[in-house]
Design an enzyme around this catalytic site. Structure first.
Site, PDB file in Angstrom:
ATOM      1  N   THR A   1       0.813  -1.213   0.000  1.00  0.00           N
ATOM      2  CA  THR A   1       0.000   0.000   0.000  1.00  0.00           C
ATOM      3  C   THR A   1       0.842   1.257   0.000  1.00  0.00           C
ATOM      4  O   THR A   1       0.457   2.267  -0.597  1.00  0.00           O
ATOM      5  CB  THR A   1      -0.939   0.005   1.228  1.00  0.00           C
TER       6      THR A   1
ATOM      7  N   TYR B   1      -8.036   0.516  -3.770  1.00  0.00           N
ATOM      8  CA  TYR B   1      -6.929   1.074  -4.543  1.00  0.00           C
ATOM      9  C   TYR B   1      -6.078  -0.064  -5.109  1.00  0.00           C
ATOM     10  O   TYR B   1      -6.303  -1.239  -4.821  1.00  0.00           O
ATOM     11  CB  TYR B   1      -6.068   1.975  -3.649  1.00  0.00           C
TER      12      TYR B   1
ATOM     13  N   THR C   1       1.110  -4.189   4.317  1.00  0.00           N
ATOM     14  CA  THR C   1       0.837  -4.424   5.739  1.00  0.00           C
ATOM     15  C   THR C   1       0.235  -5.797   6.032  1.00  0.00           C
ATOM     16  O   THR C   1       0.302  -6.272   7.161  1.00  0.00           O
ATOM     17  CB  THR C   1      -0.112  -3.346   6.290  1.00  0.00           C
ATOM     18  N   ASP C   2      -0.340  -6.456   5.023  1.00  0.00           N
ATOM     19  CA  ASP C   2      -1.045  -7.710   5.291  1.00  0.00           C
ATOM     20  C   ASP C   2      -0.137  -8.789   5.879  1.00  0.00           C
ATOM     21  O   ASP C   2      -0.557  -9.559   6.746  1.00  0.00           O
ATOM     22  CB  ASP C   2      -1.705  -8.234   4.015  1.00  0.00           C
TER      23      ASP C   2
ATOM     24  N   LYS D   1      -0.844  -7.021  13.218  1.00  0.00           N
ATOM     25  CA  LYS D   1      -1.853  -6.124  12.651  1.00  0.00           C
ATOM     26  C   LYS D   1      -3.190  -6.443  13.299  1.00  0.00           C
ATOM     27  O   LYS D   1      -3.668  -7.575  13.233  1.00  0.00           O
ATOM     28  CB  LYS D   1      -1.926  -6.301  11.133  1.00  0.00           C
TER      29      LYS D   1
ATOM     30  N   GLU E   1      -4.116 -27.555  27.891  1.00  0.00           N
ATOM     31  CA  GLU E   1      -5.341 -28.111  27.313  1.00  0.00           C
ATOM     32  C   GLU E   1      -5.094 -29.422  26.570  1.00  0.00           C
ATOM     33  O   GLU E   1      -6.025 -29.999  26.007  1.00  0.00           O
ATOM     34  CB  GLU E   1      -5.971 -27.085  26.358  1.00  0.00           C
TER      35      GLU E   1
END
Length: 361
Positions: free
Chosen positions: A44, A58, A124-125, A197, A318
């Site tokens: 981006t 975009y 950023t992903d 993120k 667990e």
């Protein structure tokens, strides 16, 4: 008359010497700028939209590194900057092969005396994943800073330019040396190991909710308040110099009414490891346990992580990890646990050794 000419010549010579001396003193007094290389990968921060108000929908990865640098002329005040276009992709397309190429280039650059730091522009992903991978395989104490943007370069109040400026300043600063790979966005400094993120679109999307950020950037200066104590960069045992690929490790997500289809499919596709992002503290649904046991019996390493995203994954909590011969992910989220397991598998197949690595890195 001759005396006057001689006097004028001497005065002119003296004035020239004074000017030269002042210039030399000014030059010596000026701080020497660090040399920072920007490696651009797209994302981006290099994206463009149809209008100045386009902040979704975009096109990522359209602006080249030289234009990114030209858009922030203030960079010349904090470092001698050069740029390389390594990739030009949206970060959801980042692959293991991209990581190996990028890491090798970073190591080559940082081994050079004329490079003091590296900045990587990134979508950023998957930025947090690339940052953690580099945190484990970069072999230098010199700063490596990842930076992205939540708005494309054409948007009103685009965050890319200030993020890029801050990241270059950080990579050029002595304070960042030895801190591991860093992420610089939204005037904050985050650790590659712990940052994630947490929002789809806001400017403060990168956070370390529980363990906390490392510091702030203010007034063109970094202010550190803590640092990660987990080993990184020069302290790790991982060497990707001769690697051309990484072992296949896949992530299985836990949910109500879960079935074993994903585990079985990944194993059929050749998985060498599986990260089970279980509910709560990494709980294992009864329907899935037989497939996980079968996968372990075939040699695959099973790591229990949690889909929660925060907290320590308790070993033998667990599930009886000792009996099942599974590994606990500690505080790593599933996507980062996958990275560590891939690298661990280049060294060993011992679950005891791999568990040690999860508690070390």
């Amino acid at each position: 008359m001759l005396y006057q000419k001689t006097t004028r010549s001497m005065i002119a010579l003296f004035a020239m010497l004074v000017a030269v001396s002042s210039a030399v003193q000014a030059e010596s007094a000026a701080p020497k700028l660090a040399n920072v290389t920007i490696l651009a990968t797209g994302g981006t921060i290099a994206g463009t939209g149809a209008s100045s108000t386009t902040t979704v929908g975009y096109t990522a990865a359209t602006v080249g590194v030289q234009n990114l640098i030209k858009a922030v002329p203030e960079l010349s005040k904090v470092a001698n900057v050069t740029g390389e276009q390594v990739f030009q992709i949206a970060s959801e397309n980042m692959s293991n092969e991209h990581w190996l190429t990028l890491a090798k280039r970073v190591n080559v650059l940082l081994a050079q005396n004329n490079v003091d730091g590296v900045v990587i522009t990134h979508g950023t992903d998957t930025l947090e994943e690339t940052a953690y991978f580099l945190n484990l395989v970069v072999k230098s104490r010199k700063p490596v800073v990842l930076v992205g943007a939540m708005r494309p370069s054409t948007a009103l109040s685009a965050d890319g330019p200030i993020n890029l400026y801050n990241s270059v300043m950080l990579a050029a600063s002595p304070e960042a040396v030895g801190k591991g790979v860093l992420v610089a966005m939204n005037d904050q400094i985050q650790s590659a190991r712990d940052v994630t993120k947490v929002n789809t679109s806001t400017l403060d999307s990168f956070r370390t909710p529980e363990l906390g950020l490392l510091g702030y950037i203010q007034g063109s200066k970094p202010f550190f308040y803590r640092q990660s104590v987990r080993k990184h960069t020069t302290e790790t045992e991982f060497d990707i110099g001769a690697l051309t690929s990484l072992p296949q490790v896949d992530i299985v997500y836990g949910y109500a009414n879960m079935n074993p289809v994903a585990v079985d499919a990944f194993m059929a596709a050749g998985a060498k490891g599986i990260i089970h992002a279980g509910v709560g503290d990494g709980s294992l649904a009864g329907k899935v346990v037989p497939s996980l046991k079968a996968a372990r019996a075939k040699g695959a390493i099973i790591v229990r992580a949690s889909r929660v995203g925060q907290g320590i994954l308790a070993r033998n909590g667990e599930a009886n990890d000792d009996q099942l011969d599974f590994v606990a992910a500690d505080t790593l989220n599933a996507q980062k646990a996958r990275i560590l397991l891939m690298l661990a598998l280049t060294k060993t197949n011992s679950t005891k050794e791999i568990q040690r690595m999860f508690y070390t890195y």
